[in-house]
Enzyme design. Structure first.
Site, PDB file in Angstrom:
ATOM      1  N   ARG A   1      -8.982  -1.423 -20.276  1.00 28.05           N
ATOM      2  CA  ARG A   1      -8.833  -2.633 -21.090  1.00 28.05           C
ATOM      3  C   ARG A   1     -10.227  -3.137 -21.433  1.00 28.05           C
ATOM      4  NH1 ARG A   1      -8.443  -8.255 -19.418  1.00 28.05           N
ATOM      5  NH2 ARG A   1      -8.099  -7.471 -17.320  1.00 28.05           N
TER       6      ARG A   1
ATOM      7  N   CYS B   1     -11.974  -5.821 -22.826  1.00 31.39           N
ATOM      8  CA  CYS B   1     -11.682  -7.234 -23.053  1.00 31.39           C
ATOM      9  C   CYS B   1     -12.885  -7.837 -23.782  1.00 31.39           C
ATOM     10  CB  CYS B   1     -11.444  -7.898 -21.696  1.00 31.39           C
ATOM     11  SG  CYS B   1     -10.897  -9.594 -21.794  1.00 31.39           S
TER      12      CYS B   1
ATOM     13  N   HIS C   1     -16.101  -7.188 -21.266  1.00 31.64           N
ATOM     14  CA  HIS C   1     -16.041  -6.381 -20.040  1.00 31.64           C
ATOM     15  C   HIS C   1     -14.914  -5.363 -20.140  1.00 31.64           C
ATOM     16  CE1 HIS C   1     -18.282  -9.943 -18.717  1.00 31.64           C
ATOM     17  NE2 HIS C   1     -18.882  -9.095 -17.901  1.00 31.64           N
TER      18      HIS C   1
ATOM     19  N   CYS D   1      -4.370 -11.629 -22.123  1.00 33.70           N
ATOM     20  CA  CYS D   1      -5.495 -12.188 -21.375  1.00 33.70           C
ATOM     21  C   CYS D   1      -6.224 -13.264 -22.166  1.00 33.70           C
ATOM     22  CB  CYS D   1      -6.461 -11.086 -20.939  1.00 33.70           C
ATOM     23  SG  CYS D   1      -7.371 -10.318 -22.297  1.00 33.70           S
TER      24      CYS D   1
ATOM     25  N   ASP E   1      -7.007  -1.795 -16.011  1.00 32.47           N
ATOM     26  CA  ASP E   1      -5.597  -2.188 -16.045  1.00 32.47           C
ATOM     27  C   ASP E   1      -4.999  -2.109 -17.450  1.00 32.47           C
ATOM     28  OD1 ASP E   1      -6.924  -4.306 -17.218  1.00 32.47           O
ATOM     29  OD2 ASP E   1      -6.126  -5.838 -15.876  1.00 32.47           O
TER      30      ASP E   1
ATOM     31  N   HIS F   1     -23.968  -8.168 -25.886  1.00 32.78           N
ATOM     32  CA  HIS F   1     -22.809  -8.339 -25.013  1.00 32.78           C
ATOM     33  C   HIS F   1     -21.548  -8.479 -25.866  1.00 32.78           C
ATOM     34  CE1 HIS F   1     -20.423  -9.798 -21.632  1.00 32.78           C
ATOM     35  NE2 HIS F   1     -20.044 -10.809 -22.389  1.00 32.78           N
TER      36      HIS F   1
END
Length: 175
Positions: free
Chosen positions: A161, A163, A149, A109, A153, A146
């Site tokens: 995941r 990410c 996310h 990704c 999947d 932060h």
């Protein structure tokens, strides 16, 4: 024969010294950035309550934008997205332990991806409906910065995941 042995011994010393300097330089770079931040600690897990105005004073602009303003680094641009070095990932803002490299996987990704956090409470979640999408934001459990996310999947055993943005992470390789 003695000359060859001497050259081999000298080469080994130079290579070892170069590797030590490289590791020392990495540690110094991380510690220099963290030392400017009085809230950074790899041992303290107590919740932080620091204003964004204060964070803006102590964080580099790129880290502040992602960690405190929910920006996202470009895919395939972060330093950890394709790293397979063994070690531990920490919050770049406060030093909280977040992920182990054995929970990292190649998701393609463009961001570092993990299937589980290092311990319960190391990360927290918040609903994110920004940019016309419904997602779950992942934040540091200590400073609420932060990180990225989470999606459904990922690989077994969690099928999650995480990410994450590389800029929001510090990394310490295993010794």
């Amino acid at each position: 024969m003695k000359a060859v042995s001497f050259i081999l011994a000298l080469s080994a010393i130079l290579i070892t010294g170069s590797a030590c300097q490289s590791q020392q330089k990495k540690t110094q770079t991380m510690n220099t950035a963290a030392s400017a931040n009085p809230y950074y600690s790899r041992t303290d897990t107590e919740k932080l309550h620091v204003s964004n105005a204060e964070w803006k004073k102590v964080l580099p602009p790129e880290l502040y934008a992602v960690a405190r303003e929910q920006a996202t680094e470009r895919p395939f641009s972060g330093k950890y997205w394709d790293s397979d070095v063994k070690g531990t990932y920490y919050c770049a803002v406060c030093g909280n332990a977040l992920f182990r490299s054995d929970a990292k996987f190649a998701s393609s990704c463009g961001w570092p991806s993990f299937f589980e956090a290092i311990r319960p409470g190391s990360v927290i979640y918040r609903e994110d409906n920004s940019h016309g999408m419904h997602r779950t934001e992942v934040m540091c459990g200590r400073c609420e910065s932060h990180l990225g996310h989470i999606f459904d999947d990922g690989p077994p055993p969690t099928h999650k995941r995480f990410c994450m943005n590389s800029v929001s992470l510090d990394f310490e390789p295993e010794q």
